[in-house]
Design a protein around this motif. Structure first.
Motif, PDB file in Angstrom:
ATOM      1  N   GLN A  92       0.812  -1.213   0.000  1.00 54.47           N
ATOM      2  CA  GLN A  92       0.000   0.000   0.000  1.00 54.47           C
ATOM      3  C   GLN A  92       0.849   1.268   0.000  1.00 54.47           C
ATOM      4  OE1 GLN A  92      -3.305  -0.315  -0.382  1.00 54.47           O
ATOM      5  NE2 GLN A  92      -2.865  -2.515  -0.442  1.00 54.47           N
ATOM      6  N   LEU A  93       2.150   1.128   0.223  1.00 52.50           N
ATOM      7  CA  LEU A  93       3.019   2.300   0.247  1.00 52.50           C
ATOM      8  C   LEU A  93       3.025   2.992  -1.111  1.00 52.50           C
ATOM      9  CD1 LEU A  93       6.120   0.916   2.203  1.00 52.50           C
ATOM     10  CD2 LEU A  93       4.461   2.616   3.027  1.00 52.50           C
ATOM     11  N   GLN A  94       2.857   4.305  -1.078  1.00 58.85           N
ATOM     12  CA  GLN A  94       2.895   5.114  -2.291  1.00 58.85           C
ATOM     13  C   GLN A  94       4.292   5.713  -2.474  1.00 58.85           C
ATOM     14  OE1 GLN A  94       0.152   5.341  -4.574  1.00 58.85           O
ATOM     15  NE2 GLN A  94      -0.218   3.578  -3.239  1.00 58.85           N
ATOM     16  N   PRO A  95       4.634   6.166  -3.690  1.00 61.78           N
ATOM     17  CA  PRO A  95       5.990   6.660  -3.941  1.00 61.78           C
ATOM     18  C   PRO A  95       6.475   7.709  -2.944  1.00 61.78           C
ATOM     19  CG  PRO A  95       4.860   6.369  -6.018  1.00 61.78           C
ATOM     20  CD  PRO A  95       3.850   6.086  -4.947  1.00 61.78           C
ATOM     21  N   GLU A  96       5.630   8.672  -2.593  1.00 65.84           N
ATOM     22  CA  GLU A  96       6.073   9.705  -1.657  1.00 65.84           C
ATOM     23  C   GLU A  96       6.319   9.132  -0.261  1.00 65.84           C
ATOM     24  OE1 GLU A  96       1.521  10.048  -1.968  1.00 65.84           O
ATOM     25  OE2 GLU A  96       3.241   9.622  -3.268  1.00 65.84           O
ATOM     26  N   GLN A  97       5.569   8.073   0.100  1.00 67.50           N
ATOM     27  CA  GLN A  97       5.784   7.423   1.391  1.00 67.50           C
ATOM     28  C   GLN A  97       7.075   6.617   1.389  1.00 67.50           C
ATOM     29  OE1 GLN A  97       1.941   5.424   1.309  1.00 67.50           O
ATOM     30  NE2 GLN A  97       1.269   6.613   3.086  1.00 67.50           N
ATOM     31  N   VAL A  98       7.371   5.958   0.261  1.00 66.51           N
ATOM     32  CA  VAL A  98       8.624   5.207   0.162  1.00 66.51           C
ATOM     33  C   VAL A  98       9.810   6.151   0.317  1.00 66.51           C
ATOM     34  CG1 VAL A  98      10.096   3.883  -1.395  1.00 66.51           C
ATOM     35  CG2 VAL A  98       7.658   3.351  -1.252  1.00 66.51           C
ATOM     36  N   ARG A  99       9.770   7.279  -0.386  1.00 67.60           N
ATOM     37  CA  ARG A  99      10.857   8.249  -0.264  1.00 67.60           C
ATOM     38  C   ARG A  99      10.999   8.730   1.178  1.00 67.60           C
ATOM     39  NH1 ARG A  99      12.007  13.659   0.020  1.00 67.60           N
ATOM     40  NH2 ARG A  99      13.803  14.382  -1.197  1.00 67.60           N
ATOM     41  N   MET A 100       9.890   9.001   1.821  1.00 63.56           N
ATOM     42  CA  MET A 100       9.922   9.474   3.208  1.00 63.56           C
ATOM     43  C   MET A 100      10.554   8.438   4.124  1.00 63.56           C
ATOM     44  SD  MET A 100       6.686  10.390   5.676  1.00 63.56           S
ATOM     45  CE  MET A 100       6.109   8.685   5.578  1.00 63.56           C
ATOM     46  N   LEU A 101      10.198   7.160   3.952  1.00 64.43           N
ATOM     47  CA  LEU A 101      10.764   6.114   4.805  1.00 64.43           C
ATOM     48  C   LEU A 101      12.251   5.921   4.541  1.00 64.43           C
ATOM     49  CD1 LEU A 101       7.944   3.396   4.823  1.00 64.43           C
ATOM     50  CD2 LEU A 101       8.366   5.239   6.451  1.00 64.43           C
ATOM     51  N   LEU A 102      12.663   6.013   3.284  1.00 64.49           N
ATOM     52  CA  LEU A 102      14.089   5.903   2.965  1.00 64.49           C
ATOM     53  C   LEU A 102      14.883   7.035   3.625  1.00 64.49           C
ATOM     54  CD1 LEU A 102      14.048   4.915  -0.822  1.00 64.49           C
ATOM     55  CD2 LEU A 102      14.719   3.470   1.103  1.00 64.49           C
ATOM     56  N   ARG A 103      14.335   8.225   3.576  1.00 67.75           N
ATOM     57  CA  ARG A 103      15.030   9.369   4.164  1.00 67.75           C
ATOM     58  C   ARG A 103      15.012   9.316   5.699  1.00 67.75           C
ATOM     59  NH1 ARG A 103      17.691  13.459   1.483  1.00 67.75           N
ATOM     60  NH2 ARG A 103      16.589  14.999   2.752  1.00 67.75           N
ATOM     61  N   ARG A 104      13.902   8.879   6.261  1.00 71.08           N
ATOM     62  CA  ARG A 104      13.822   8.776   7.721  1.00 71.08           C
ATOM     63  C   ARG A 104      14.772   7.721   8.267  1.00 71.08           C
ATOM     64  NH1 ARG A 104       7.400   9.135   9.459  1.00 71.08           N
ATOM     65  NH2 ARG A 104       7.124  11.365   9.021  1.00 71.08           N
ATOM     66  N   SER A 105      14.960   6.675   7.496  1.00 72.10           N
ATOM     67  CA  SER A 105      15.811   5.578   7.959  1.00 72.10           C
ATOM     68  C   SER A 105      17.281   5.807   7.629  1.00 72.10           C
ATOM     69  CB  SER A 105      15.356   4.265   7.314  1.00 72.10           C
ATOM     70  OG  SER A 105      15.489   4.317   5.894  1.00 72.10           O
ATOM     71  N   ALA A 106      17.579   6.803   6.805  1.00 73.87           N
ATOM     72  CA  ALA A 106      18.934   6.969   6.268  1.00 73.87           C
ATOM     73  C   ALA A 106      19.952   7.290   7.354  1.00 73.87           C
ATOM     74  CB  ALA A 106      18.943   8.068   5.211  1.00 73.87           C
ATOM     75  N   MET A 107      21.152   6.742   7.169  1.00 77.39           N
ATOM     76  CA  MET A 107      22.316   7.211   7.900  1.00 77.39           C
ATOM     77  C   MET A 107      22.830   8.466   7.191  1.00 77.39           C
ATOM     78  SD  MET A 107      24.212   3.563   8.634  1.00 77.39           S
ATOM     79  CE  MET A 107      23.959   2.944   6.972  1.00 77.39           C
ATOM     80  N   THR A 108      23.893   9.053   7.698  1.00 81.01           N
ATOM     81  CA  THR A 108      24.384  10.286   7.099  1.00 81.01           C
ATOM     82  C   THR A 108      25.758  10.084   6.462  1.00 81.01           C
ATOM     83  OG1 THR A 108      25.274  10.968   9.235  1.00 81.01           O
ATOM     84  CG2 THR A 108      23.084  11.767   8.648  1.00 81.01           C
ATOM     85  N   ILE A 109      26.115  11.031   5.649  1.00 84.67           N
ATOM     86  CA  ILE A 109      27.410  11.029   4.987  1.00 84.67           C
ATOM     87  C   ILE A 109      27.839  12.480   4.829  1.00 84.67           C
ATOM     88  CG2 ILE A 109      26.318  10.962   2.703  1.00 84.67           C
ATOM     89  CD1 ILE A 109      28.736   9.428   1.669  1.00 84.67           C
ATOM     90  N   GLY A 110      29.125  12.764   4.963  1.00 81.21           N
ATOM     91  CA  GLY A 110      29.607  14.129   4.807  1.00 81.21           C
ATOM     92  C   GLY A 110      29.480  14.948   6.070  1.00 81.21           C
ATOM     93  N   GLY A 111      29.819  16.225   5.983  1.00 88.46           N
ATOM     94  CA  GLY A 111      29.843  17.099   7.145  1.00 88.46           C
ATOM     95  C   GLY A 111      28.502  17.715   7.459  1.00 88.46           C
ATOM     96  N   ASP A 112      28.461  18.452   8.560  1.00 88.21           N
ATOM     97  CA  ASP A 112      27.271  19.184   8.978  1.00 88.21           C
ATOM     98  C   ASP A 112      27.428  20.619   8.498  1.00 88.21           C
ATOM     99  OD1 ASP A 112      25.184  20.413  10.141  1.00 88.21           O
ATOM    100  OD2 ASP A 112      25.637  19.836  12.210  1.00 88.21           O
ATOM    101  N   TYR A 113      26.608  21.024   7.521  1.00 86.08           N
ATOM    102  CA  TYR A 113      26.808  22.319   6.888  1.00 86.08           C
ATOM    103  C   TYR A 113      25.764  23.351   7.267  1.00 86.08           C
ATOM    104  CZ  TYR A 113      29.809  19.353   4.125  1.00 86.08           C
ATOM    105  OH  TYR A 113      30.774  18.448   3.745  1.00 86.08           O
ATOM    106  N   ASP A 114      24.896  22.994   8.235  1.00 88.22           N
ATOM    107  CA  ASP A 114      23.910  23.958   8.717  1.00 88.22           C
ATOM    108  C   ASP A 114      23.064  24.504   7.568  1.00 88.22           C
ATOM    109  OD1 ASP A 114      22.572  25.385  10.620  1.00 88.22           O
ATOM    110  OD2 ASP A 114      23.943  27.100  10.539  1.00 88.22           O
TER     111      ASP A 114
END
Length: 590
Positions: free
Chosen positions: A518-540
């Motif tokens: 039932q997941l829609q494309p915008e929900q999939v993107r949201m879950l991928l981003r919410r679950s993501a680890m980080t890479i690179g510096g903190d640039y504010d």
């Protein structure tokens, strides 16, 4: 004695010859529409087959055997006639005694375009190979596309030879002998009020991704797992295998169909050898349908292998194949339609979506001539002229409008590109610059040189130098993988590029949809981003362009915690956490 020995040698060779022939591999090298591409009721298909014997093999289409009268021998292969009313889109394969071919997806939908032959192309003023007499017209939606295309063809002494009917796109063969005549006729046809755009094809789109001109990683990985650990590949496989059949709260998974826009896969490689013939065979599992390739380390084999390669055979390791014991099956369809460039990619995509594909893997993209990278140098690979780019832009826009209106649940996963440039500038790169919920763009990273770091440390991985960047990139994934080989237990060469980061995201999205369709494309993107680890510096939120790897993680993607350490950083795929969030999303649906 010598004559007798000679006779025995000849006799032995004669006896062994049929045996050698019988053991020759049977492979479908090509499957394309032929004859009248506009015919809908009865379609003709041409197969190029390796290992074809004197006897016509049995043809299987899905769960049925095609009648012998539907098949004829032709030069180099077979010619097949099918009635659309009596058949449906399905995998096609050949059976000749004990020999079984690779299965190829045969779509009975009507989107097909012709590729230009070697005598039907020319070099344009940018030095690029361009189609001489084949163009495609995007007809205004207020018109009957086929009727208007035929009217225009008659007016300009052309011929309608191909179509992507759902997009109102029709391919014409023009009566021209050189580029001057072609360009003049393109201008005249493009000025017709019924024509929204003219698509002029240039050389094949995937070569630059395949032969990345770029830099190899500073330290080549010894195994896929060394790079994929940055995305928790094995953790995700382990989680799926344990969580899905959990005795206290098992999850009923759904089969998912994935489309991979690539040319072919080498079925003689151990990674793919057990995909021959019928699939599945008695129980749900990952299935792979593709034309056969000559070499195991080609672009399509590496991309498809990240999804479907058999485990523990050397070479590659398929993520979806690792889920077989718990999943309800995945179908990976490798399809290109023809060699007609971007137009063929879209034709194949339309057919696959109409055949039920939920996720499309586009490991390709193009830059406009004159595009500069983040260092100010011109990009010299995967470039297209201004006239080609304008037509492609209109074609892609029409495709995504069609998706939104007719198939809003389909998600396209696209590589950000390997030009060290900006993926989101619409005047520079397609298709990654499109802003739509149904297009997810993937950049590439590689393992950093630093040791003894936790996987979730932002410095565990670094941006791959050649990967395109900027706010349009949704997420990054490991860019390096081992190619398939013909030798069992042998390690293939390292291939790197955003082409190979993309199927990691495609695989996890397919797994998420198998858990919660039932997941829609915008929900999939949201879950991928919410679950993501980080890479690179903190640039504010004010990074330099060269360091802006992806759109920065927002407070809304971290439970609205403004002080969260991830806020403002770029996103790195976490496959295990993404599956966990997909499982949690079921509670909101129930």
């Amino acid at each position: 004695m010598l004559p007798n020995r000679a006779f025995l040698c000849v006799l032995t060779l004669a006896l062994l010859s049929p045996l050698a022939h019988a053991e020759q591999a049977l492979r479908i090298k090509s499957l394309q529409r032929c004859g009248d591409l506009l015919a809908t009721d009865r379609q003709e298909w041409c197969l190029q087959v390796r290992g074809l014997g004197e006897k016509v093999p049995r043809l299987r289409l899905g769960d049925k055997t095609l009648p012998a009268k539907a098949v004829q021998r032709s030069e180099g292969g077979l010619r097949l006639q099918l009635s659309r009313d009596e058949n449906r889109s399905a995998p096609l394969w050949l059976e000749d005694g004990s020999r079984v071919s690779n299965p190829v997806w045969l779509s009975l939908n009507g989107s097909h375009v012709l590729a230009a032959g070697p005598d039907e192309v020319a070099k344009n003023m940018d030095g690029l190979t361009t189609y001489l007499d084949l163009i495609s017209l995007l007809i205004e939606e207020s018109h009957d596309g086929l009727e208007e295309a035929r009217r225009l063809a008659q007016k300009y002494d052309a011929e309608v030879v191909g179509a992507i009917a759902p997009l109102n796109v029709y391919q014409l063969r023009l009566p021209v002998k050189n580029l001057t005549e072609r360009d003049a006729l393109v201008l005249r046809i493009g000025s017709e009020t019924s024509v929204d755009a003219v698509v002029v094809e240039e050389s094949a789109p995937e070569r630059g991704e395949e032969a990345e001109a770029a830099r190899q990683p500073a330290r080549k990985p010894q195994k896929n797992s060394e790079e994929w650990a940055a995305n928790r590949f094995m953790d995700a496989v382990n989680y799926y295998q344990r969580r899905i059949p959990a005795s206290d709260s098992p999850i009923e998974t759904q089969p998912v169909r994935i489309g991979v826009i690539e040319r072919n896969v080498d079925f003689d490689a151990p990674d793919f050898a057990d995909y021959l013939g019928a699939c599945p065979d008695g129980k749900p599992r990952t299935c792979l349908y593709a034309r056969d390739a000559d070499e195991p380390d080609n672009h399509g084999s590496t991309v498809a292998g990240i999804l479907a390669a058999h485990w523990d055979k050397g070479g590659n390791t398929g993520f979806l194949r690792g889920l077989d014991k718990a999943s309800n099956g995945f179908e990976v369809i490798v399809e290109r339609n023809s060699d007609a460039g971007i137009t063929a990619n879209i034709a194949a995509s339309v057919n696959l979506v109409e055949d039920g594909v939920r996720v499309l893997n586009w490991s390709w993209g193009i830059h406009r001539v004159g595009t500069r990278n983040i260092e100010g140098d011109e990009i010299d690979s995967l470039v297209r002229s201004n006239i080609a780019m304008s037509g492609y832009e209109e074609l892609l826009e029409e495709f995504f409008l069609w998706l939104r209106n007719e198939h809003p649940d389909v998600l396209v996963i696209n590589s950000a590109g390997n030009g060290s440039s900006y993926s989101g500038r619409d005047e520079y790169r397609l298709p990654s610059s499109f802003i739509t919920e149904q297009l997810l763009v993937v950049g590439g990273h590689q393992r950093s040189e630093r040791e003894n770091l936790a996987i979730d440390d932002p410095a565990y991985a670094v941006k791959r130098d050649s990967s395109n960047v900027d706010m349009r990139v949704d997420i990054t994934a490991a860019a390096c993988a081992r190619a398939s080989t013909r030798q069992v237990d042998a390690s293939g060469d390292v291939h790197c590029g955003t082409s190979y980061a993309t199927p990691l995201v495609t695989g996890i999205v397919a797994a998420m949809l198998s858990i919660n369709p039932q997941l829609q494309p915008e929900q999939v993107r949201m879950l991928l981003r919410r679950s993501a680890m980080t890479i690179g510096g903190d640039y504010d939120f004010e990074p330099m362009d060269a360091e802006d790897l992806t759109a920065p993680i927002l407070p809304s993607e971290r439970n609205y915690e403004l002080s969260d350490k991830d806020v403002g950083r770029s996103a790195r795929l976490d496959m295990q956490k993404a599956l966990d969030l997909a499982v949690q999303s079921l509670d909101r649906v129930r």
